[in-house]
Write an enzyme that holds these catalytic residues in place. Sequence first.
Site, PDB file in Angstrom:
ATOM      1  N   HIS A 247       0.805  -1.214   0.000  1.00  0.00           N
ATOM      2  CA  HIS A 247       0.000   0.000   0.000  1.00  0.00           C
ATOM      3  C   HIS A 247       0.844   1.274   0.000  1.00  0.00           C
ATOM      4  O   HIS A 247       0.350   2.325  -0.405  1.00  0.00           O
ATOM      5  CB  HIS A 247      -0.948   0.004   1.202  1.00  0.00           C
ATOM      6  CG  HIS A 247      -2.163  -0.829   1.004  1.00  0.00           C
ATOM      7  ND1 HIS A 247      -2.178  -2.188   1.220  1.00  0.00           N
ATOM      8  CD2 HIS A 247      -3.421  -0.514   0.599  1.00  0.00           C
ATOM      9  CE1 HIS A 247      -3.380  -2.666   0.956  1.00  0.00           C
ATOM     10  NE2 HIS A 247      -4.147  -1.671   0.566  1.00  0.00           N
ATOM     11  N   GLY A 248       2.068   1.201   0.466  1.00  0.00           N
ATOM     12  CA  GLY A 248       2.856   2.424   0.443  1.00  0.00           C
ATOM     13  C   GLY A 248       4.199   2.287   1.115  1.00  0.00           C
ATOM     14  O   GLY A 248       4.435   1.375   1.904  1.00  0.00           O
TER      15      GLY A 248
END
Length: 499
Positions: free
Chosen positions: A324-325
Site C-alpha cells: 500500500h505504500g
Amino acid sequence: MLFNSYIFICILLPVALLGWYGLNYFGLNRAASIFLTGISLWFYGYFNVFYLLIIICSIAFNYVVSLIADRAREEGLGRLLMVIAVFVNLGILFYFKYFDFFLQNLNAVTGAGVPLKGILLPLGISFFTFQQLSYVIDRCLGRVEHAGLIEYAQFVTFFPQLIAGPIVLHDELIPQFRDLSLRRFDIEFFARGVRLFVLGLAKKMLLADVLAGPVNYAFAISHDLDSLTIVFVMLMYAFELYFDFSGYCDMAMGIGLMFNIVLPMNFDSPYQSSTVKELWNRWHMTLSRFFITYVYVPLGGSRRGYARTLLNILIVFTLSGLWHGANWTYVLWGLINGLFVIWDNLCIVGVEGTDYKRECRVYIPRRVGQVLTFCSFLLTLVFFRSSSVPEAFRLIGTAFSFKWNGRLTDVLSHLSSPEFYVVEEAARMASEKLVPWVHVVMSALMIALSFVLVMGPSVTVRAVRETERPVRRAILLGVLFVWCFTSLSQVSTFLYFNF
C-alpha cells in the site's frame, strides 16, 4: 484522467464506446482492439506523458517473457525465467515506489546522508505490475497459453481497471476479449453498467468527498485533537475510504459492463463482517486473491503445520501493508491486521454461525462480532491514515485519554458541501452560535447514513441484478447523475491512486 471529470464522461467514454462498437460492427475486430488499447493509453498518459514510457516498457518486457516461456520450459529453464521476470517487475516497482523509502531508512540507520531522488510515483504501478506478474508467473509455469501482443496490451491497459484495480487475472479478461459475441452492443449489459457507474460516482462525489473535508483538516492539526474529535474523524475516514475505493471499483465494473466485459467484484459489504478474517475476504478481494495465490500458497499455505500457517498469514499481511505504500505506518497496519487474523484462527473466541476448523472456547453473538471487528479495523486505520508511526500512537493515546479541548466543532465545520449551504445560512440568520452545532448534527447524520448504507444489502450486487421497478430506478439514477454531474467542478482524485 479521472472517472469523475467532464472530459472523461463527455469525451473519452463516448468516443471509446462508439469506436469499439463501431469498428466491431463492421468486422474490424483487430482494429477495435488496437483502438481500445490506444484509448486506454490516452486515459493513462493524460496524467503524465512520462507514465506512458514506463507502462509500455513494462508491457514489452513481460510480453517477451511470455513469448519465450514455452521454449524456456522445454529446456528446463522455466523457473529461472520466472525468477528473472519477478525480479525485474518487482525491481521496477521498488525503484519508483520504495527507493526513496529505502534511502530514508539507510540514512536513519547509518547516518550516511544520501540525498533522496524525489522519484515521481507512476499512477497505478502497483496494480498493473501485480496484474502482469500473475500472467508471467503462470506462463512460466505452463498454466496459461501465450497471448498475442495486441490482446496482451489490451488485457494490461483496459482503462476501467488500469489505475486502481480491481486486479484482474488473465483468465478473467483475455477470454472475454477473444469472444466475438461480446463485441456486439447489448442494451441489458449497458443499462447495468450505467446503473453501477452512477452509483459508484455517487459514492465518490456525494459521500467520500464530503467526508474527506473534516478528515484532511483533522490530520493537518493532529497534534491538537481530543478524544471525541478523533472518534468522529476516524469514523468519517473509515467511511470515506470505503466509499472512495468501492465507488471507484463500482465505476470500473460499470464501465466494463458497458463494453460487455465483466470485471471481478472487489468489495462485498466488508463492514458487515463479524471477524477480521471475514473482513479481509470481503475487502479489496482481488488483492487478497493475488497474495493468497502467489505468496501464501507458494509459502506452503496451511500444508506445513499450524505454526507455519500462522507465520505465512503474518508474512502475507505484512507484504500487503507494504504494497500500500512506502511508509512504516502501512507495514504496521498490515502486521496488526495479520495478528487479528491469527487471533481469529486461534479460535479462542468464536462468532456464532461462523465455520471454524476447530472448536472455539467461547462463542459470541454475530452482532457483537460485527461491532468488535469494525472497532478493530477502525483502530488499524489510524496507522493507515497517519503520516508517521509516532503520530499514529499519539492519536491512539489521545483517543483513550478521554480529554476534551473543544476542537470538535472546528474540525466538523470542514464538512463543506453546497447541499449544506442553505442549512448553514438559515442557522446563521437565526444565531451565529447555532452554526457549529449544525455542523455537528450534519456530521452525525452523515455518519448515520453511512452506517445504514454499509450495513444494508450490497449496492453493487443490487445494481447488477435488480430488474424490478425500472421507472423508479431510472428516476433515482437520473437524479443522482445530475446531482453528481453538477458537482464535478469540485473534482478530487481517488485515495487508492496513491498506492
